[in-house]
Design a protein around this motif. Structure first.
Motif, PDB file in Angstrom:
ATOM      1  N   VAL A  22     -19.209  11.224  11.543  1.00  0.00           N
ATOM      2  CA  VAL A  22     -17.863  11.357  10.993  1.00  0.00           C
ATOM      3  C   VAL A  22     -17.534  10.053  10.284  1.00  0.00           C
ATOM      4  CG1 VAL A  22     -15.414  11.658  11.545  1.00  0.00           C
ATOM      5  CG2 VAL A  22     -17.139  12.896  12.842  1.00  0.00           C
ATOM      6  N   GLN A  23     -17.018  10.154   9.076  1.00  0.00           N
ATOM      7  CA  GLN A  23     -16.621   8.961   8.335  1.00  0.00           C
ATOM      8  C   GLN A  23     -15.104   8.951   8.234  1.00  0.00           C
ATOM      9  OE1 GLN A  23     -18.241   8.722   4.390  1.00  0.00           O
ATOM     10  NE2 GLN A  23     -17.328   6.747   3.983  1.00  0.00           N
ATOM     11  N   ILE A  24     -14.494   7.830   8.588  1.00  0.00           N
ATOM     12  CA  ILE A  24     -13.044   7.710   8.472  1.00  0.00           C
ATOM     13  C   ILE A  24     -12.716   6.465   7.663  1.00  0.00           C
ATOM     14  CG2 ILE A  24     -12.564   8.910  10.639  1.00  0.00           C
ATOM     15  CD1 ILE A  24     -12.025   6.155  11.898  1.00  0.00           C
ATOM     16  N   TRP A  25     -11.606   6.521   6.989  1.00  0.00           N
ATOM     17  CA  TRP A  25     -11.118   5.385   6.220  1.00  0.00           C
ATOM     18  C   TRP A  25      -9.858   4.873   6.897  1.00  0.00           C
ATOM     19  CZ3 TRP A  25     -13.496   3.361   1.899  1.00  0.00           C
ATOM     20  CH2 TRP A  25     -14.577   4.077   1.425  1.00  0.00           C
ATOM     21  N   VAL A  26      -9.812   3.593   7.136  1.00  0.00           N
ATOM     22  CA  VAL A  26      -8.661   2.972   7.796  1.00  0.00           C
ATOM     23  C   VAL A  26      -8.127   1.846   6.918  1.00  0.00           C
ATOM     24  CG1 VAL A  26      -9.463   3.558  10.120  1.00  0.00           C
ATOM     25  CG2 VAL A  26     -10.128   1.384   9.093  1.00  0.00           C
ATOM     26  N   PRO A  27      -6.872   1.466   7.095  1.00  0.00           N
ATOM     27  CA  PRO A  27      -6.325   0.365   6.306  1.00  0.00           C
ATOM     28  C   PRO A  27      -7.101  -0.932   6.557  1.00  0.00           C
ATOM     29  CG  PRO A  27      -4.574   1.525   7.462  1.00  0.00           C
ATOM     30  CD  PRO A  27      -5.871   2.052   7.986  1.00  0.00           C
ATOM     31  N   ASP A  28      -7.247  -1.720   5.505  1.00  0.00           N
ATOM     32  CA  ASP A  28      -7.907  -3.020   5.621  1.00  0.00           C
ATOM     33  C   ASP A  28      -6.883  -4.026   6.135  1.00  0.00           C
ATOM     34  OD1 ASP A  28      -9.298  -5.383   5.420  1.00  0.00           O
ATOM     35  OD2 ASP A  28      -9.726  -5.207   3.277  1.00  0.00           O
ATOM     36  N   VAL A  29      -6.965  -4.336   7.423  1.00  0.00           N
ATOM     37  CA  VAL A  29      -5.974  -5.222   8.035  1.00  0.00           C
ATOM     38  C   VAL A  29      -6.109  -6.664   7.553  1.00  0.00           C
ATOM     39  CG1 VAL A  29      -5.707  -3.773  10.078  1.00  0.00           C
ATOM     40  CG2 VAL A  29      -7.396  -5.611  10.087  1.00  0.00           C
ATOM     41  N   ARG A  30      -7.162  -6.966   6.803  1.00  0.00           N
ATOM     42  CA  ARG A  30      -7.332  -8.316   6.254  1.00  0.00           C
ATOM     43  C   ARG A  30      -6.627  -8.480   4.913  1.00  0.00           C
ATOM     44  NH1 ARG A  30     -13.611  -7.701   6.297  1.00  0.00           N
ATOM     45  NH2 ARG A  30     -12.792  -5.792   5.409  1.00  0.00           N
ATOM     46  N   PHE A  34      -1.542  -5.288   3.257  1.00  0.00           N
ATOM     47  CA  PHE A  34      -1.346  -4.709   4.582  1.00  0.00           C
ATOM     48  C   PHE A  34      -0.388  -5.573   5.397  1.00  0.00           C
ATOM     49  CE2 PHE A  34      -2.190  -4.339   9.074  1.00  0.00           C
ATOM     50  CZ  PHE A  34      -2.203  -2.970   9.270  1.00  0.00           C
ATOM     51  N   ALA A  35      -0.614  -6.878   5.376  1.00  0.00           N
ATOM     52  CA  ALA A  35       0.245  -7.792   6.144  1.00  0.00           C
ATOM     53  C   ALA A  35       1.688  -7.716   5.661  1.00  0.00           C
ATOM     54  CB  ALA A  35      -0.280  -9.217   6.030  1.00  0.00           C
ATOM     55  N   ALA A  36       1.880  -7.646   4.360  1.00  0.00           N
ATOM     56  CA  ALA A  36       3.238  -7.571   3.816  1.00  0.00           C
ATOM     57  C   ALA A  36       3.908  -6.263   4.224  1.00  0.00           C
ATOM     58  CB  ALA A  36       3.208  -7.707   2.294  1.00  0.00           C
ATOM     59  N   ALA A  43      10.212  -5.420  10.287  1.00  0.00           N
ATOM     60  CA  ALA A  43      11.569  -5.920  10.067  1.00  0.00           C
ATOM     61  C   ALA A  43      12.569  -4.766  10.064  1.00  0.00           C
ATOM     62  CB  ALA A  43      11.640  -6.693   8.756  1.00  0.00           C
ATOM     63  N   LEU A  44      12.183  -3.639   9.466  1.00  0.00           N
ATOM     64  CA  LEU A  44      13.064  -2.464   9.472  1.00  0.00           C
ATOM     65  C   LEU A  44      13.292  -1.959  10.890  1.00  0.00           C
ATOM     66  CD1 LEU A  44      11.711  -0.446   6.404  1.00  0.00           C
ATOM     67  CD2 LEU A  44      13.927  -1.596   6.601  1.00  0.00           C
TER      68      LEU A  44
END
Length: 67
Positions: A22-30, A34-36, A43-44
């Motif tokens: 199974v191949q999954i794509w996840v957000p690049d936390v680097r 993503f950080a913004a 904050a919300l």
């Protein structure tokens, strides 16, 4: 044995065990984006009115894990 042959043999062994790839794509936390976005969303949440009906509902169905 070439890399392609080793990979094919590995996949065959995994399939023989009843597994499938199974191949999954996840957000690049680097990523700075993503950080913004994570900061924006946190904050919300932090500024949200805790007295609203949604939060009351979440707290009503939440279980205290007794930190």
């Amino acid at each position: 044995m070439a890399v392609k042959e080793r990979v094919n043999a590995y996949r065959a062994r995994m399939r023989a065990q009843g597994l499938r790839p199974v191949q999954i794509w996840v957000p690049d936390v680097r990523s700075p984006d993503f950080a913004a976005e994570a900061h924006r969303q946190s904050a919300l949440v932090g500024a949200a009115d805790r007295a609203n009906d949604d939060m009351d509902f979440v707290e009503a169905i939440s279980e205290d894990w007794g930190e």
